[in-house]
Design an enzyme around this catalytic site. Sequence first.
Site, PDB file in Angstrom:
ATOM      1  N   GLY A  36      -9.750   7.832   0.865  1.00  0.00           N
ATOM      2  CA  GLY A  36      -9.267   9.203   0.776  1.00  0.00           C
ATOM      3  C   GLY A  36     -10.341  10.192   0.373  1.00  0.00           C
ATOM      4  N   SER A  69       0.812  -1.224   0.000  1.00  0.00           N
ATOM      5  CA  SER A  69       0.000   0.000   0.000  1.00  0.00           C
ATOM      6  C   SER A  69       0.840   1.267   0.000  1.00  0.00           C
ATOM      7  CB  SER A  69      -0.902   0.003   1.231  1.00  0.00           C
ATOM      8  OG  SER A  69      -0.144   0.120   2.420  1.00  0.00           O
ATOM      9  N   ARG A 118      -5.719   9.798 -10.363  1.00  0.00           N
ATOM     10  CA  ARG A 118      -6.495   9.959  -9.121  1.00  0.00           C
ATOM     11  C   ARG A 118      -5.566  10.344  -7.975  1.00  0.00           C
ATOM     12  NH1 ARG A 118      -6.382   7.341  -3.766  1.00  0.00           N
ATOM     13  NH2 ARG A 118      -8.485   7.454  -2.927  1.00  0.00           N
ATOM     14  N   VAL A 119      -5.957  11.335  -7.215  1.00  0.00           N
ATOM     15  CA  VAL A 119      -5.186  11.745  -6.039  1.00  0.00           C
ATOM     16  C   VAL A 119      -6.049  11.513  -4.814  1.00  0.00           C
ATOM     17  CG1 VAL A 119      -4.153  13.714  -4.845  1.00  0.00           C
ATOM     18  CG2 VAL A 119      -3.844  13.453  -7.307  1.00  0.00           C
ATOM     19  N   GLY A 120      -5.491  10.860  -3.814  1.00  0.00           N
ATOM     20  CA  GLY A 120      -6.230  10.619  -2.575  1.00  0.00           C
ATOM     21  C   GLY A 120      -6.010  11.733  -1.572  1.00  0.00           C
ATOM     22  N   ASP A 121      -6.269  11.412  -0.328  1.00  0.00           N
ATOM     23  CA  ASP A 121      -6.145  12.416   0.735  1.00  0.00           C
ATOM     24  C   ASP A 121      -4.706  12.619   1.195  1.00  0.00           C
ATOM     25  OD1 ASP A 121      -6.308   9.751   1.646  1.00  0.00           O
ATOM     26  OD2 ASP A 121      -6.699  10.426   3.691  1.00  0.00           O
TER      27      ASP A 121
HETATM   28  N1  GLY Z   1      -5.956   7.168   2.055  1.00  0.00           N
HETATM   29  C1  GLY Z   1      -5.236   6.823   0.922  1.00  0.00           C
HETATM   30  C2  GLY Z   1      -5.938   7.079  -0.339  1.00  0.00           C
HETATM   31  O1  GLY Z   1      -7.154   7.115  -0.372  1.00  0.00           O
HETATM   32  O2  GLY Z   1      -5.278   7.220  -1.342  1.00  0.00           O
END
Ligand code: GLY
Length: 366
Positions: A270, A85, A244-247
């Site tokens: 995210g 991850s 795609r960008v997460g949090d």
């Molecule tokens: N929290 C990680 C993501 O959603 O990319």
Amino acid sequence: MTSRRDFLKTSAGVSVGAAVGMGSPRSLAGAPAVLRSRITPVAIASGNGMEAVATAFQAVSAGDDTLDAAVKGVNIVERDPNDRSVGYGGRPNLDGVVQLDSSVMHGPSRGAGAVACLEGIKTPSRVAVDVMRYTDHVLLVGKGAQRFAVSMGHKVEDLLTDATRRQWIEWRARMSATDDYLTREEAGTGADPFEDGEDEGLGMLDSHDGVRPQGTINCNVINQDGDLSGVTTTSGLAWKIPGRVGDSPIVGAGLYVDNDVGACGSTGRGEAVIKTCGSHSVVELMRSGMSPVDACLEALRRVVTFTAEARLRDGQGRPNYNVNYYAVNKDGEYGGAAIWSGARFAVCTGGESRREDSAYLFERGS
Ligand code: GLY
């Protein structure tokens, strides 16, 4: 001209000096007598951060800056091919390309740096530190982030491991029964004799059961002077749409540090954290007097409220995904919380690292 590095040194000095206060009694030797009680250093991280918190704690106890300590900790996980991850060995996007997100915040200098959709660099957290230390910007993305990383001496490498490539190939084959990609079962040709290593199987990676693997590491550190820093780093949602960008690289979402109040970071879905400015909310709730655990739980209630989409709710209207927060306040009190029971976080205080149960809103199976 004062360099950024000099500024960091100076501001750390100011922070300690400020704790002493004007007119403090002085020792005979002229050194200020420190009145504020020292904080017991703490390193807190997501459950995959046992080694990270041990390393960060050791570093901060040896006098390292809190951000350097936190980043040293997560670098272990970023470089670990077996953590699927984060960093090297992280699960790729829809096209089979590993795209990494990371942010850092340095409490004493109020500095922040981040990278998103960064390809080919094992330790995006270090690039985020470079953005903070060597640019006037906060967030660099994609090719620009990679070009910057290379200019700072980071090496571009293939981040896909044999294991994650096999998972992606299998996932791609399961996406549709009408395309030309075959699972091994569909092909009926047995095991691939050229494959190395163990096959983990897809299990939770099945694209048809609605469960998408989503991991990350967040690590927050407070030192004995009460200075705080944090870092969050991830390969993000497996099989995500490229770009795609997460949090994790969003300051205020996947990470927030206010050196006057505390630090918080997140793992999990995210999109839900971005919509609720999650980590910033936790820090603001701690500012209003809540304990780290209560602040995390309250921020999670907001996540639940913001989960309006039927596709993201179970039969009882609860989120069908998880979000986790990890927080530490200015006094060194810490805690973690998740939407669903069963989550754990890693923490190191006093030289001993352990996992502790996160508080939660809903009991699994209820
Ligand atoms: N929290 C990680 C993501 O959603 O990319």
